[in-house]
Design an enzyme around this catalytic site. Structure first.
Site, short mmCIF file in Angstrom:
data_model
loop_
_atom_site.label_atom_id
_atom_site.label_comp_id
_atom_site.label_asym_id
_atom_site.label_seq_id
_atom_site.Cartn_x
_atom_site.Cartn_y
_atom_site.Cartn_z
N ASN A 190 -23.72 44.76 -26.95
CA ASN A 190 -22.40 43.33 -27.20
C ASN A 190 -22.73 43.21 -26.69
O ASN A 190 -23.75 42.47 -25.63
CB ASN A 190 -21.41 43.82 -25.56
N GLU A 191 -22.59 41.16 -27.77
CA GLU A 191 -23.49 39.98 -27.66
C GLU A 191 -23.95 39.95 -27.03
O GLU A 191 -24.42 38.37 -26.09
CB GLU A 191 -21.46 39.36 -26.55
N GLU A 206 -13.64 42.49 -31.30
CA GLU A 206 -12.88 41.85 -31.02
C GLU A 206 -12.05 40.73 -31.80
O GLU A 206 -12.99 39.59 -32.03
CB GLU A 206 -13.69 41.58 -29.70
O1 AHR Z 1 -12.99 41.01 -24.17
C1 AHR Z 1 -13.46 39.59 -23.23
C2 AHR Z 1 -15.01 39.15 -22.98
O2 AHR Z 1 -15.24 38.72 -24.79
C3 AHR Z 1 -15.65 40.41 -23.17
O3 AHR Z 1 -16.18 40.78 -22.45
C4 AHR Z 1 -16.73 39.87 -24.00
O4 AHR Z 1 -17.49 40.44 -25.48
C5 AHR Z 1 -16.68 38.40 -24.92
O5 AHR Z 1 -16.87 37.25 -24.52
#
Ligand code: AHR
Length: 509
Positions: free
Chosen positions: A170-171, A293
């Site tokens: 993730n990210e 997201e």
């Molecule tokens: O959805 C909230 C946060 O936003 C998540 O944990 C992250 O992946 C994003 O920065």
């Protein structure tokens, strides 16, 4: 007056059900106090809130990304299996809260099955290794006779979970991420992980981490570098995007409503990057986009200052009617990019940036953004069609040219239904002529709209229906597939039509 033209043969692409996915992270009150709360009067025998499950089912959520988010990059899935009484409590560095590990993989699988959604499982690429990821996939998907598959069986789940969708981290481009890393390093790690996961289960679909926003200094170079490392071994490139008021200024409503044009550019740039790498590699394989997201996120969202507690408030955004109108445009942008966006996850689902809120007293509440998602997940079936809209435009300071009327269309070949989604971003009522070309005989079947009194109305447990979804006046038919509707200022509507069945005796003597 706006002129909307929709031609039956002008298809964009198939709208996958997985575009109506969502996201549950071990963040704030999403899990503890959200989906899981054994103390609630609505809890079922597993401690899950039944009222929340009912709303998730009604929302028609196809898949749920889990367990994070930023949380993922510090999470050891092995803490959340086996006897609940002996599971360790851990400090979650992503959100500064305590993780009791009461809900882990198998509990979440039970919840997802009850909610009728598939899981999109994340593997930790921060503190986690490719081996941890492989072992999680073995625990979930391998039938039996190996160390981890037999643990799952011992833990009361004899059948494999059959999880098809997996996110590799993730990210990882963000400095806020636990163990973030440069694109090349992540790309190599992700590629080795992808090879191992595919060797275990060739049917699974893998998403590699793309840019976590167009404001990142590494955007869009990150996506190119990562794709160059992973293209042959992954199926999707992930994108994340949230919008709030420009400069946090709530008076800039028209600029805010214009954000969807930026979302469209973000998606198209990612698609172009995919095409570039595909060509570079002389590949015949197509990688698609997973916008896993997306949402509206205002900086004022409630964050409880407490640290190291279980289920503190984090990111509890109260959504207004105007938020729901932009939300609708963002969702319609996904539909209008149906040829490249094959997965999307509304972030998130319960309490954190969520369409569903629990407050401990009374039943869960539907926030304003619930309704556009509901309309999309029920009516955006079949194929996205190109929609031509001749209307007034305005100039938004951050985003440039914005059409006052934004439209997306779904045509379901099987049922013969055509759903036209219309957002009016303008501050005046708009008459729209809709010309449905080459469909043959049509009738209007419904006209529905987001209903509210004031732009800043939001729903609470005291007033759960201030913003709601309802039927409105049907469009006027002018014959030959021509209709007209009037849409109010700052509004979101869906007008639905159906092809009339041909007379079965036609052509016979
Ligand atoms: O959805 C909230 C946060 O936003 C998540 O944990 C992250 O992946 C994003 O920065």
């Amino acid at each position: 007056m706006s002129e909307i033209k929709i031609v039956k043969s002008c298809a964009i692409g198939k709208i996958e059900r997985t575009v109506f996915g969502s996201f549950i992270e071990h963040m704030g009150r999403a899990v503890y106090g959200g989906i899981y709360d054994p103390s609630s009067e609505y809890a079922d025998g597993n401690g899950f809130r039944k009222d929340v499950i009912d709303l998730v089912k009604d929302l028609n959520v196809s898949l749920v990304r889990y367990p994070g988010g930023n949380f993922l990059s510090g999470y050891d899935w092995k803490d959340g299996i086996g006897d609940i009484k002996t599971r360790p409590a851990r400090l979650d560095l992503a959100w500064g809260q305590l993780e009791p590990n009461t809900v882990g993989v198998l509990e979440f699988d039970k919840w997802a099955k009850a909610a009728g959604a598939e899981i999109m499982m994340g593997v930790n690429m921060g503190t986690g290794t490719p081996k941890d990821a492989f072992e999680l996939a073995e625990y979930c998907n391998y039938p039996s006779g190996t160390y981890w598959s037999d643990r799952r069986r011992e833990h009361g789940t004899p059948d494999p979970l059959g999880i098809r969708y997996w996110c590799i981290g993730n990210e990882m481009d963000g400095c806020w991420q636990i163990c973030s890393m440069p694109a090349l390093e992540y790309g190599r790690k992700a590629n080795e992980t992808a090879k191992m996961l595919h060797w275990l289960d060739p049917n699974i679909k893998l998403t590699v981490v793309g840019s976590s926003g167009s404001g990142m200094p590494t955007y869009p170079e990150w996506d190119r570098v990562v794709l160059e490392q992973t293209y042959d071994n992954v199926e999707y490139l992930s994108l994340h995007k949230y919008y709030g008021y420009p400069d946090d200024d709530e008076s800039r409503i028209s600029d805010f409503l214009g954000s969807f044009t930026d979302f469209d550019a973000f998606i198209k740039t990612a698609r172009a990057t995919v095409e570039y790498v595909k060509t570079l590699k002389r590949s015949k394989k197509q990688v698609y986009l997973s916008v896993d997201e997306w949402n509206v996120w205002h900086t004022g969202a409630c964050d409880d200052p407490s640290r190291w507690t279980v289920g503190p408030k984090r990111g509890e955004n109260i959504y207004t009617a105007v938020d729901a109108v932009l939300f609708a445009s963002l969702m319609m942008t996904l539909i209008n990019n149906a040829d490249s966006v094959k997965i999307a996850c509304l972030a998130q689902l319960v309490n954190v940036l969520a369409p569903i809120m629990t407050d401990g007293n009374g039943k869960a509440v539907r926030q304003s953004i619930y309704f556009p998602f509901w309309a999309g997940s029920h009516y955006a079936n079949g194929t996205a069609l190109q929609t031509f809209c001749d209307c007034e435009h305005y100039v938004s300071d951050p985003f440039g040219d914005v059409p006052c009327v934004y439209v997306a269309t779904a045509y379901d070949e099987q049922s013969g239904e055509i759903s036209v989604f219309i957002v009016n971003n303008g501050d005046k009522e708009e008459s729209c002529n809709i010309d449905l070309i080459d469909f043959g005989k049509l009738s209007a079947v419904s006209s529905e709209r987001l209903i509210y009194e004031n732009l800043f109305d939001s729903n609470t447990s005291q007033h759960p229906e201030l913003v709601r979804w309802g039927k409105v006046d049907m469009p006027v038919s002018h014959g030959n597939g021509k209709f007209s509707v009037v849409v109010p200022p700052i509004s979101f509507s869906v007008v639905r039509f159906k092809e009339k069945a041909e007379n079965p005796r036609k052509g016979k003597n």
